[in-house]
Scaffold this active site. Structure first.
Site, PDB file in Angstrom:
ATOM      1  N   ARG A 195      30.710  39.858  42.226  1.00  0.00           N
ATOM      2  CA  ARG A 195      30.088  40.105  40.927  1.00  0.00           C
ATOM      3  C   ARG A 195      29.756  41.588  40.818  1.00  0.00           C
ATOM      4  O   ARG A 195      29.508  42.261  41.836  1.00  0.00           O
ATOM      5  CB  ARG A 195      28.789  39.302  40.792  1.00  0.00           C
ATOM      6  CG  ARG A 195      28.975  37.819  40.619  1.00  0.00           C
ATOM      7  CD  ARG A 195      29.505  37.461  39.230  1.00  0.00           C
ATOM      8  NE  ARG A 195      29.595  36.026  39.030  1.00  0.00           N
ATOM      9  CZ  ARG A 195      30.719  35.310  39.121  1.00  0.00           C
ATOM     10  NH1 ARG A 195      31.872  35.889  39.403  1.00  0.00           N
ATOM     11  NH2 ARG A 195      30.691  34.014  38.917  1.00  0.00           N
TER      12      ARG A 195
ATOM     13  N   HIS B 299      38.362  40.852  35.531  1.00  0.00           N
ATOM     14  CA  HIS B 299      37.820  39.558  36.008  1.00  0.00           C
ATOM     15  C   HIS B 299      38.886  38.459  35.926  1.00  0.00           C
ATOM     16  O   HIS B 299      38.685  37.415  35.313  1.00  0.00           O
ATOM     17  CB  HIS B 299      36.565  39.174  35.196  1.00  0.00           C
ATOM     18  CG  HIS B 299      35.682  38.188  35.927  1.00  0.00           C
ATOM     19  ND1 HIS B 299      34.306  38.206  35.849  1.00  0.00           N
ATOM     20  CD2 HIS B 299      35.980  37.159  36.749  1.00  0.00           C
ATOM     21  CE1 HIS B 299      33.797  37.230  36.580  1.00  0.00           C
ATOM     22  NE2 HIS B 299      34.809  36.579  37.138  1.00  0.00           N
TER      23      HIS B 299
END
Ligand code: NDP
Ligand code: OXD
Length: 318
Positions: free
Chosen positions: A233, A281
């Site tokens: 993350r 992502h």
């Protein structure tokens, strides 16, 4: 059992994604379920399950009959970030071997791309030049994987299979279980895990303990010119520390699939440094059909009084 399932009501909640694709998949695979897409939630006391990616803060706490919350992905940080998350409600994540295999392919690509200097050849190709290189194809190139869960383990398998020397780091002890992998755990073994790694892959969940893990302190323990791959993350990375380490040469390159703000803002300094490879992502994701199947399977388990394997420990954060 079938009757209880058919009367179940599922809410799809996200502040950042259009979940119409998921509603369509539920309708196709389980037309018996009452699936509601925010903002058309109807009566809150009819909702049994919330399937979420970044749900609107405070929304879950307003659903009084929730049996469980289902994350759309492997991570649950985007749900636990809600300060009003109802912590007495079980929270499930997706555990998808196919997604882990795709993650392993991404990580192997990132490691090989940097280690074998593929960027040089791609640049040459753009200029129609046959670029040769004296770069070593080192027999010893050490890759550290922080986070040896569903994703990290598959990455270790892929990287050992193509000859890398792999180290894995987890919170609790585990056995290596494969040739070419050495395992470490906990804060006390972190230094040994990091020492002189040529590449560091972050596959940790984002928790209070792991936030800011990719920091100057960690970079300084790696081999000079190390490659940082963040597929965890954005909150794992101290962005200023990465820029500083690139400036001094302690870090030689970074591959970032995640960022604190997504999409990465157009004026972010990361875009200006060619040594930072950025992907949006996409390292892996589960298909809508897998998310639907796992939600329904978890619902069936709860309705039989069983706790599914996919339930996370909310207190620990993953
Ligand atoms: P798992 O829960 O299966 O594994 C997490 C691993 O991290 C475990 O090995 C765990 O240790 C370890 N860990 C947790 N806290 C610490 C700590 N404080 N110190 C050391 N190790 C720690 O998760 P997954 O492998 O399924 O996914 C990992 C993360 O990858 C997700 O949370 C998500 O953030 C990210 N992800 C990113 C995607 C992308 O496309 N970029 C896609 C999917 C996931 P232990 O084994 O002891 O519990
Ligand atoms: C996940 C993700 O957590 O896609 O599954 O990031």
């Amino acid at each position: 059992m079938a009757n209880r399932m058919s009367s179940s009501c599922i809410a799809l909640l996200s502040e950042s994604l259009d979940l119409t694709f998921l509603k369509d998949a539920f309708n196709r695979l389980h037309p018996e379920l009452d699936v509601r897409l925010e903002p058309h939630l109807g009566r809150y006391d009819e909702i049994d399950v919330a399937v979420c990616w970044m749900p609107p803060p405070g929304q879950l706490a307003k659903l009084p009959r929730l049996q469980f919350v289902q994350s759309l992905g492997a991570g649950v940080d985007h749900i636990l970030a809600d300060p009003k998350f109802p912590s007495q409600v079980p929270l499930c994540r997706v555990i998808d071997p196919m997604a882990a295999t795709a993650m392993a392919a991404y990580v192997a690509w990132a490691v090989v791309h940097r280690h074998r200097g593929m960027g040089t050849y791609l640049d040459g190709r753009r200029r129609n030049e046959w670029v040769t290189s004296t770069d070593r194809v080192a027999p010893r190139y050490t890759v550290g994987i922080a986070g040896m869960g569903a994703m990290g383990t598959q990455c270790a398998q892929a990287l050992t299979a193509i000859g890398y020397e792999v180290r894995g780091w987890s919170r609790t002890p585990r056995s290596a279980g494969m040739a070419g992998l050495t395992v470490f755990c906990g804060a006390e073994q972190m230094q040994d895990f990091l020492a002189d790694c040529d590449a560091l892959i972050c596959l940790l969940p984002l928790t209070r303990e792991t936030e800011g893990f990719l920091s100057g302190k960690v970079f300084s323990q790696l081999a000079r010119g190390a490659h940082i791959v963040n597929v965890g993350r954005g909150g794992h990375l101290v962005e200023r520390d990465l820029l500083d380490a690139l400036r001094t040469g302690q870090v030689g390159a970074a591959t970032l699939d995640v960022s604190t703000i997504e999409p990465l803002p157009v004026d972010h300094p990361f875009w200006l440094d060619a040594r930072i490879l950025i992907t949006p992502h996409i390292a892996t994701r589960s298909s809508a059909d897998v998310i639907v199947a796992q939600t329904v399977q978890n619902l069936a388990s709860f309705q039989c009084g069983q706790i599914p394997d996919a339930v996370v420990d909310v207190a620990v954060g993953y």
